[in-house]
Structures are given as structure tokens and as C-alpha cells.
Design a protein around this motif. Structure first.
Motif, short mmCIF file in Angstrom:
data_model
loop_
_atom_site.label_atom_id
_atom_site.label_comp_id
_atom_site.label_asym_id
_atom_site.label_seq_id
_atom_site.Cartn_x
_atom_site.Cartn_y
_atom_site.Cartn_z
N ALA A 10 2.67 -100.56 139.31
CA ALA A 10 1.81 -99.53 138.72
C ALA A 10 2.06 -98.17 139.35
O ALA A 10 1.38 -97.21 139.03
CB ALA A 10 0.33 -99.91 138.85
N THR A 20 2.05 -92.62 138.91
CA THR A 20 1.05 -93.67 139.10
C THR A 20 0.35 -94.04 137.80
O THR A 20 0.03 -93.19 136.97
CB THR A 20 -0.01 -93.25 140.13
OG1 THR A 20 -0.79 -92.16 139.60
CG2 THR A 20 0.64 -92.80 141.43
N TYR A 22 -2.12 -96.74 138.19
CA TYR A 22 -3.08 -97.70 138.75
C TYR A 22 -4.39 -97.72 137.97
O TYR A 22 -4.95 -98.79 137.70
CB TYR A 22 -3.36 -97.37 140.22
CG TYR A 22 -2.14 -97.45 141.10
CD1 TYR A 22 -1.61 -98.68 141.47
CD2 TYR A 22 -1.51 -96.29 141.55
CE1 TYR A 22 -0.48 -98.76 142.27
CE2 TYR A 22 -0.38 -96.36 142.35
CZ TYR A 22 0.14 -97.59 142.70
OH TYR A 22 1.26 -97.65 143.48
N ILE A 64 0.12 -106.64 141.68
CA ILE A 64 0.73 -105.32 141.55
C ILE A 64 1.63 -105.09 142.77
O ILE A 64 1.15 -104.98 143.90
CB ILE A 64 -0.34 -104.22 141.45
CG1 ILE A 64 -1.30 -104.52 140.29
CG2 ILE A 64 0.32 -102.86 141.25
CD1 ILE A 64 -2.45 -103.54 140.17
N ASP A 74 0.56 -103.58 146.23
CA ASP A 74 -0.37 -102.46 146.06
C ASP A 74 -1.75 -102.95 145.66
O ASP A 74 -2.75 -102.24 145.87
CB ASP A 74 0.14 -101.48 144.99
CG ASP A 74 1.13 -100.47 145.55
OD1 ASP A 74 1.15 -100.29 146.78
OD2 ASP A 74 1.86 -99.87 144.75
N TYR A 86 -7.48 -103.18 145.92
CA TYR A 86 -6.48 -102.12 145.87
C TYR A 86 -6.16 -101.62 147.27
O TYR A 86 -7.07 -101.25 148.02
CB TYR A 86 -6.97 -100.96 145.01
CG TYR A 86 -5.99 -99.81 144.94
CD1 TYR A 86 -4.75 -99.97 144.30
CD2 TYR A 86 -6.28 -98.58 145.52
CE1 TYR A 86 -3.84 -98.92 144.25
CE2 TYR A 86 -5.37 -97.53 145.47
CZ TYR A 86 -4.15 -97.71 144.83
OH TYR A 86 -3.24 -96.68 144.79
N LEU A 92 -7.61 -93.98 143.33
CA LEU A 92 -8.06 -94.34 141.99
C LEU A 92 -9.04 -93.27 141.56
O LEU A 92 -10.07 -93.07 142.20
CB LEU A 92 -8.73 -95.72 141.98
CG LEU A 92 -7.86 -96.92 142.36
CD1 LEU A 92 -8.66 -98.21 142.25
CD2 LEU A 92 -6.64 -97.01 141.48
N ARG A 189 1.78 -99.75 132.51
CA ARG A 189 2.38 -100.31 133.72
C ARG A 189 3.88 -100.01 133.74
O ARG A 189 4.41 -99.39 132.83
CB ARG A 189 2.20 -101.84 133.74
CG ARG A 189 0.78 -102.30 133.62
CD ARG A 189 0.70 -103.77 133.25
NE ARG A 189 -0.66 -104.27 133.33
CZ ARG A 189 -1.07 -105.42 132.82
NH1 ARG A 189 -0.21 -106.19 132.17
NH2 ARG A 189 -2.32 -105.80 132.95
#
Length: 364
Positions: A10, A20, A22, A64, A74, A86, A92, A189
Motif C-alpha cells: 500500500a 501511499t 494506506y 500489507i 506495514d 498499522y 493515516l 493498492r
């Protein structure tokens, strides 16, 4: 019986910087454990221990991977539990604080023990940053050359035929609307990434349960990504959940679309992720044959060869810098490890393990 385990990336070092995705994958969860702090605090160990505990519990799991370390992680997502863990370094952004449980992993480090290593740590962090920037620079140069390669084929494209090919494919893929009355979920993704060990992908894992796989063949600039974007848009517009996999080299392009409810994927099956049909339900869609002037490869053979060689050389150079960065990161990890209190990381693991266990018990 074990559940379904999906592997993907991700975040990736691309020709357009570290990109990214995520947020798209942690959406819809009720609880996210945020392992904050330095990457040398045992985050990966905690996540791997959790995986070990639950891998045989008939749970679906999403793993991930960390594109900067082939052995790293990750994050982990348990879709049935609506729980995620995470441990990546990118924040995030699109989440309500009520869904996040922050865990300070730096609490496991005795920083006083690192006083004598401060100068070496500072030096290694600068080397790490420089190597990663050099990797991005190499990938960017590779993309510039790849764009020149695309121009050759764009000039020889019959776009009307390409559009017809795309429309026929979409008509074949989507014969009905989704029966769900909920808003479709779109996950974005990477199925692959440039890593210290070279380009790595998880296409076989991500597609193993699908009935039909469409292998899009073609050349640079022949519209493979455009086909995928139109397939993804059609699926979403018809109400289907869609998994969209971006190109790990140029994240503005797409490499694969999956609609699991209908049991199919469509993906760019060209170098460096070239696959060929090997089972029933594997179908080749060749854009070069259908929409490019015959003889284009032969007409521009020398120019194509030179550009391809130049593009690949920069890709290899970028991977070499990622490998160099990994070496610096490993040295940093070894310095920090002497100051990590394993009992504290064990305590953090046990706390998360108990929380997840309670949620699992509610499923029984």
C-alpha cells in the motif's frame, strides 16, 4: 481450516515519489491499532506474532508488505473483525479518532543507552535518506525514457479500435448490476513494488480464487491502463466493490482491477509482471494485435531496443539504491536493538492479542 490470506503493498517508492494508498485499505474498520514510533521498536515482530497466533483460526487476513524491506510489514487487516494494525511510517489521514488506538512503541526504547551512538545514528539516517532519494531520482529518469517509448506506439495506435475493444470487454464482464444496495467499496493498492530484492508482485496470490483472469498484452503506450481505468469505473458505477491496483512504477497508471463478486480480474500482463495463461479461465487480450499498426515493432526496432535498455538500466539502478538504503536501515536497527526492552514489546503484543481475541470470541 485457514481463511483466505491476501498479500499486497500500500506504499511504494515510485517514479513520482513515495506513493501511499494506506487509507483506502483501512477504511471501514471499527478499530485500528496504530503502532507509533521508530521502525526499530519491534513493530514488525509484534505484527508477525499476531499473524502466527491467528493464521489457523479460519480468519481472512490481509497482509500489507513493506516495499523497503522484503521481510517487513506495514500492516495487517482482519476484515471479518473489522480490525487493523498499522505500523508504517506514513500517517493515516482520513480517519475519525474514535477508530484509532495509538500505541507508543518508543516506550520500549531506553534512549539513554543510545547516547554514545548518536553521531553514528545521525550519519546512518542521512545515508538512508540519501539512498532513497537517489532511488527516486533513478526511477524518475526511467519514467522519462519510458514516456519516449510510449510515444512510438501512441503514434501507431488506432484509438477507435482500442475503444471498441474496451467496450466489448466491459460488455462481456458486466452483464448485470450488483444486487447490493450499499455504496460500492473501492480499495486501491499495489500488487507489486520495487524492493531491495528487485521487483516483487503478489499476482498469483491475489488472483488464485478467481474464475476468470484477463491477461492484457501490449506495449508501452497502447492503452492498457486506460482499459483498466474504464473497467474499474464501470464496476463501481454498477455498484460492485472494486479492487484497483496501481502501477508501482507510475502510480498514475493502473495495472490490475479485481471484482471478486463476479470472480474476475483484468491485469497488465507485461514486463516486469508478465504472466501467461496456465489454467481454465485464463484469457489473453492483445491490444498490440488489435489496435496497433502491424509491423510497428519491426519498423522502430532499433529505437525501441535502445529506449528499453535505457529504461531498464535506470530501474536496476533504482533497485540498487533501495538495496543500499536497506543496508543502512539494517545497521540502524542493530544499533537500536540493544536499547529495546523486549518485555515492553511483549506487553504490547499481549494487550493487542487479548483485544483481538475478545472480538474473535464474538464470532463463534
Amino acid at each position: 481450516m485457514a481463511g483466505k490470506v491476501l498479500h499486497y503493498f500500500a506504499g511504494d517508492y515510485t517514479a513520482k515519489g513515495f506513493y501511499t494508498l494506506y487509507d483506502f485499505n483501512f477504511q471501514g474498520l471499527d478499530q485500528i491499532f496504530m503502532l507509533q514510533g521508530l521502525p526499530y521498536t519491534g513493530k514488525v515482530d509484534v505484527m508477525k506474532k499476531l499473524l502466527k497466533k491467528w493464521e489457523d483460526k479460519n480468519l481472512n487476513i490481509e497482509i500489507i508488505h513493506d516495499s523497503t524491506d522484503n521481510q517487513g510489514l506495514d500492516g495487517i487487516i482482519f476484515p471479518q473483525l473489522k480490525i487493523g494494525i498499522y505500523g508504517g511510517e506514513s500517517p493515516l489521514m482520513d480517519f475519525d479518532l474514535d477508530h484509532l488506538e495509538y500505541i507508543n512503541m518508543n516506550a520500549a526504547i531506553n534512549f539513554d543507552q543510545l547516547q554514545d551512538q548518536k553521531a553514528q545514528i545521525f550519519l546512518l539516517k542521512n545515508k538512508l535518506k540519501k539512498s532513497r532519494l537517489e532511488a527516486l531520482h533513478s526511477f524518475r529518469k526511467g519514467l522519462d525514457i519510458h514516456d519516449e517509448l510510449e510515444e512510438i506506439y501512441i503514434e501507431e495506435m488506432n484509438f477507435a479500435k482500442a475503444d471498441q475493444l474496451t467496450n466489448d470487454l466491459i460488455s462481456h464482464l458486466f452483464t448485470t448490476k450488483s444486487t447490493s444496495d450499499t455504496t460500492p467499496v473501492v480499495k486501491r493498492r499495489f500488487f507489486g513494488a520495487s524492493t531491495p530484492k528487485g521487483v516483487t508482485d503478489y499476482i498469483p496470490n491475489l488472483t488464485e480464487d478467481l474464475n476468470t483472469r484477463y491477461f492484457i498484452k501490449g506495449r508501452a503506450g497502447t492503452g492498457k491502463s486506460t482499459i483498466l481505468k474504464k473497467v474499474a469505473a464501470a464496476g463501481e458505477n454498477l455498484g460492485y466493490d472494486v479492487e484497483i491496483y496501481h502501477c508501482g512504477f507510475d502510480p498514475g497508471s493502473l495495472d490490475m482491477v479485481i471484482v471478486r463478486e463476479l470472480g474476475f480480474c483484468v491485469f497488465d500482463s507485461t514486463d516486469p509482471h508478465e504472466y501467461f495463461p496456465e489454467r481454465e479461465g485464463d484469457i489473453i487480450v492483445d491490444v498490440y494485435d488489435e489496435a496497433v499498426t502491424p509491423g510497428t515493432d519491426e519498423k522502430y526496432a532499433d529505437e525501441i531496443s535502445n529506449l528499453t535498455r535505457g529504461y531498464k538500466s535506470y530501474m536496476k539502478e533504482g533497485v540498487r539504491f533501495l538495496k543500499e538504503a536497506k543496508q543502512h536501515n539494517d545497521e540502524l536497527d542493530s544499533l537500536y536493538q540493544v536499547a529495546v526492552d523486549a518485555s515492553e514489546t511483549d506487553r504490547i503484543f499481549e494487550s493487542i492479542y487479548k483485544d483481538i481475541g475478545k472480538k474473535i470470541n464474538t464470532l463463534k
